[in-house]
Design an enzyme around this catalytic site. Structure first.
Site, short mmCIF file in Angstrom:
data_model
loop_
_atom_site.label_atom_id
_atom_site.label_comp_id
_atom_site.label_asym_id
_atom_site.label_seq_id
_atom_site.Cartn_x
_atom_site.Cartn_y
_atom_site.Cartn_z
N LYS A 178 -40.43 14.43 22.92
CA LYS A 178 -39.71 15.53 23.58
C LYS A 178 -40.29 16.81 22.98
O LYS A 178 -39.85 17.28 21.94
CB LYS A 178 -38.21 15.43 23.28
CG LYS A 178 -37.31 15.98 24.35
CD LYS A 178 -37.47 17.46 24.60
CE LYS A 178 -36.79 18.30 23.54
NZ LYS A 178 -37.15 19.74 23.65
N GLU A 254 -39.19 17.75 8.92
CA GLU A 254 -39.89 18.88 8.30
C GLU A 254 -39.23 20.13 8.86
O GLU A 254 -39.32 20.39 10.06
CB GLU A 254 -41.38 18.81 8.63
CG GLU A 254 -42.20 19.69 7.73
CD GLU A 254 -42.76 20.86 8.47
OE1 GLU A 254 -42.25 21.98 8.23
OE2 GLU A 254 -43.66 20.68 9.29
N CYS A 288 -44.15 27.29 9.65
CA CYS A 288 -43.10 26.93 8.68
C CYS A 288 -43.59 27.12 7.26
O CYS A 288 -42.80 27.34 6.36
CB CYS A 288 -42.65 25.50 8.92
SG CYS A 288 -43.98 24.34 8.70
N GLU A 390 -34.86 32.60 6.88
CA GLU A 390 -36.14 32.40 7.59
C GLU A 390 -36.15 33.28 8.84
O GLU A 390 -35.26 33.17 9.69
CB GLU A 390 -36.30 30.94 7.99
CG GLU A 390 -37.65 30.67 8.65
CD GLU A 390 -37.84 29.22 9.11
OE1 GLU A 390 -38.81 28.60 8.68
OE2 GLU A 390 -37.01 28.72 9.91
N1 LIG Z 1 -39.88 25.01 10.67
C1 LIG Z 1 -40.54 25.05 11.78
O1 LIG Z 1 -41.62 24.54 11.89
C2 LIG Z 1 -39.92 25.71 12.95
C3 LIG Z 1 -38.86 26.58 12.80
N2 LIG Z 1 -38.34 27.18 13.89
C4 LIG Z 1 -37.21 28.11 13.67
O2 LIG Z 1 -36.16 27.71 14.52
C5 LIG Z 1 -35.69 28.82 15.28
C6 LIG Z 1 -35.22 28.35 16.64
O3 LIG Z 1 -36.32 27.90 17.41
P1 LIG Z 1 -36.15 26.64 18.34
O4 LIG Z 1 -37.32 26.40 19.18
O5 LIG Z 1 -34.83 26.75 19.04
O6 LIG Z 1 -36.18 25.52 17.23
P2 LIG Z 1 -35.39 24.21 17.18
O7 LIG Z 1 -35.48 23.65 15.82
O8 LIG Z 1 -34.02 24.39 17.73
O9 LIG Z 1 -36.18 23.30 18.24
C7 LIG Z 1 -37.20 22.45 17.92
C8 LIG Z 1 -37.11 21.23 18.82
O10 LIG Z 1 -35.85 20.58 18.68
C9 LIG Z 1 -35.22 20.39 19.95
N3 LIG Z 1 -33.77 20.39 19.75
C10 LIG Z 1 -32.96 21.47 19.56
N4 LIG Z 1 -31.68 21.05 19.36
C11 LIG Z 1 -31.69 19.69 19.43
C12 LIG Z 1 -30.70 18.68 19.32
N5 LIG Z 1 -29.42 18.97 19.06
N6 LIG Z 1 -31.07 17.39 19.45
C13 LIG Z 1 -32.36 17.06 19.67
N7 LIG Z 1 -33.34 17.97 19.81
C14 LIG Z 1 -33.02 19.27 19.67
C15 LIG Z 1 -35.79 21.51 20.78
O11 LIG Z 1 -35.64 21.26 22.15
C16 LIG Z 1 -37.23 21.53 20.30
O12 LIG Z 1 -37.99 20.50 20.91
C17 LIG Z 1 -36.86 29.77 15.33
O13 LIG Z 1 -36.42 31.06 15.52
C18 LIG Z 1 -37.51 29.54 14.02
O14 LIG Z 1 -36.91 30.37 13.06
C19 LIG Z 1 -38.79 26.93 15.13
C20 LIG Z 1 -39.85 26.09 15.35
C21 LIG Z 1 -40.51 25.43 14.25
O1 LIG Z 2 -50.70 20.81 8.76
C1 LIG Z 2 -49.69 20.20 9.08
O2 LIG Z 2 -49.65 18.96 9.11
C2 LIG Z 2 -48.47 20.91 9.43
C3 LIG Z 2 -48.45 22.21 9.65
C4 LIG Z 2 -47.18 22.80 9.93
C5 LIG Z 2 -46.99 23.91 10.62
O3 LIG Z 2 -47.99 24.64 11.05
C6 LIG Z 2 -45.63 24.38 10.97
O4 LIG Z 2 -44.69 23.59 11.01
O5 LIG Z 2 -45.50 25.55 11.21
#
Ligand SMILES: NC(=O)C1=CN([C@@H]2O[C@H](COP(=O)(O)OP(=O)(O)OC[C@H]3O[C@@H](n4cnc5c(N)ncnc54)[C@H](O)[C@@H]3O)[C@@H](O)[C@H]2O)C=CC1
Ligand SMILES: O=C(O)/C=C/C=C(\O)C(=O)O
Length: 486
Positions: A178, A254, A288, A390
């Protein structure tokens, strides 16, 4: 205008839900695709296809043949690099350079490394004594875990999705992916490549949609899903963990970070600027592992701040359509509003805005895109929201420090524990300080230097478990000990 269907059981299909949603270009704001949204019936079809594939040709395939097939897949991805780049940059607004040099090659490597590793991995064997003197032999067997639910984010969609799918398939599992609603394209395109090399139908499935009350939640609650791997926000990780608790499904997470960079006075300043320009601004701060807190030893504080400012002001904003662009837009208007709320909060809290802090003006199509200015602050206390939460944007706060003890305490004073970067020319200090940082990954004089055999993941609120190398093989398999009395 593109339409992204679901990919289920080796075929592109419309969602039975009849629901669709729109995808907009981050760099212009224009609608670029319509996406089919999977609901209960679609998720059920995808999970059942994955479960059935485990019982068919894929489940019976010898490991060496499976690994050879995944090597072919890696080569086929490499051969389709231009198509993957186009799909990725359209969805994310990334610069072509980032997609070409980092994201798409890593997608192919994520299949290659685990196929190679699996092919050459031996087993564990323990011989034991028994009272009757004949002994026993213990074999540690690894079976595929089953159907793996892959929930992936939008910030490096192809890299992060294949980082999970590569080892999952190498270990003999099947997957239902997904991808983020913001980045449906590359996961969808991968279905075509899977078919082209003969990966059996049902092994790789893609469903689109949102999280709560949509494809994400429905997938992670599905009783036939045996393990869930997720990259994204910490709060989403908590929600998924609750969903996975029903039926006690294993998870690998992660999650977020608030990663420090520590610049000691003995650092090579050119290197410190080069490394932190990337760790703060690469992918518009939507990484991240990126740096949002910089700690600089007092004697070099002013020099560092003025050189990072010059670097930030030298960045050229633009999406894949803009020649020479070095920093792209944010992923969506919603995410831009979140980042801008922190820009406003920093001003309210009295931060010194070294550079940026607003929205750039353009006289071309970029005006419709989701851009914000690269931003640097100083002067805020360590307990302010800017230093604690964050933000996930192209910004950092810089704080001066005097001693190692002081900076280690500040670096660790966070609920997160994903990564850190230390800049010093003193190897003993690097070893001493690096060992005390509470984070899953600590780089010295570099950032995002990745050896895919090493452990990857975060401590505290930054994750659960480790992936990478043998750690991925551990998550994506189920162990059983076969004890044979001799
Ligand atoms: N640590 C990281 O790598 C990331 C952090 N973020 C942070 O998260 C914030 C929100 O961005 P989003 O795209 O909304 O991130 P998110 O963490 O909510 O979404 C990531 C994935 O999880 C899915 N998802 C969301 N809620 C879910 C649930 N209850 N059950 C199953 N799947 C679910 C989403 O559809 C998407 O595929 C951003 O502003 C950013 O700060 C966003 C993306 C990556
Ligand atoms: O190099 C990886 O395996 C993972 C990288 C992670 C990111 O770029 C991220 O979650 O933002």
């Amino acid at each position: 205008m593109k339409t992204h269907q679901l990919f289920i059981d080796g075929a592109y299909v419309d969602a039975r839900s009849g629901r669709m949603f729109d995808k907009f270009s981050p760099s212009t704001g224009e609608k670029i695709a319509t996406v089919h949204e999977a609901l209960a019936e679609d998720v059920d079809l995808a999970v059942n296809a994955a479960a059935n594939a485990l019982k068919g040709e894929w489940g019976k395939m010898p490991k060496a043949v499976r690994c050879d097939l995944l090597m072919e897949l890696a080569n086929a991805i490499a051969a389709r690099t231009p198509d993957f780049i186009e799909a990725e940059v359209a969805d994310t607004g990334h610069t072509r350079h980032f997609a070409e040099k980092v994201e798409i090659p890593r997608g192919a490597a994520n299949f290659r490394i685990f196929a190679e590793m699996l092919k050459h991995t031996g087993g564990e064997f323990y011989q034991m004594d028994t009272p009757d003197g004949t002994g026993a032999a213990n074999l540690e067997l690894h079976r595929p875990k089953g159907v793996i639910g892959v929930i992936s984010p939008w910030n490096a969609p192809f890299l992060l999705m294949t980082w999970k799918v590569g080892p999952a398939l190498a270990c003999g599992n099947t997957v239902v992916v997904k991808p983020s609603e913001e980045s449906p394209a590359t996961a969808t395109l991968l279905g075509e490549v899977m078919n082209s090399v003969g990966i059996p139908k049902g092994v790789y499935n893609v469903i689109h949609g949102f999280g709560p009350a949509s494809a994400g939640e429905l997938l992670t609650q599905h009783p036939k899903v045996n393990g869930i791997t997720f990259t994204g926000e910490t709060r989403t990780g908590e929600a998924i963990m609750k969903q996975a608790a029903v039926g006690l499904r294993d998870v690998s997470f992660e999650l977020g970070g608030k990663n420090p960079a520590i610049i000691f006075a003995d650092a090579d300043m050119d290197k410190a600027i080069e490394v932190t320009m990337r760790s703060v601004f690469a992918n518009t701060g939507q990484v991240c592992l990126g740096t949002e807190r910089v700690y600089v030893q007092r004697p070099v504080f002013d020099e560092y701040v003025s050189r990072l400012k010059a670097g930030a002001e030298g960045l050229k904003q633009g999406g894949p359509e803009t020649p020479g662009a070095t920093i792209g837009p944010l992923i969506s208007d919603e995410h831009r509003q979140k980042v801008l709320s922190y820009y406003a909060k920093a001003r309210e809290l009295g931060a010194t805005v070294v550079t940026g802090g607003g929205v750039p003006e353009f006289d071309d199509a970029r005006q419709g895109g989701f851009f914000v200015e690269p931003t640097i602050w100083t002067g805020l206390p360590e307990d302010s929201a800017i230093v604690k939460e964050e933000i996930f944007g192209p910004c950092c706060h810089i704080t001066p420090f005097d001693t190692e003890e002081e900076v280690i305490a500040m670096a660790n004073d966070t609920t997160y524990g994903l990564s850190a970067t230390i800049l010093t020319e003193n190897l003993s200090r690097a070893h001493r300080v690096g060992g005390q940082i509470e984070a899953g990954l600590v780089w010295v004089n570099s950032w995002f230097l990745r050896d895919l055999r090493t452990s990857f993941g975060g401590s505290k609120s930054s994750g659960i478990g480790r992936e990478g190398g043998v750690h991925s093989l551990e998550f994506y398999t189920e162990r059983s000990n076969l004890c044979i009395k001799l």
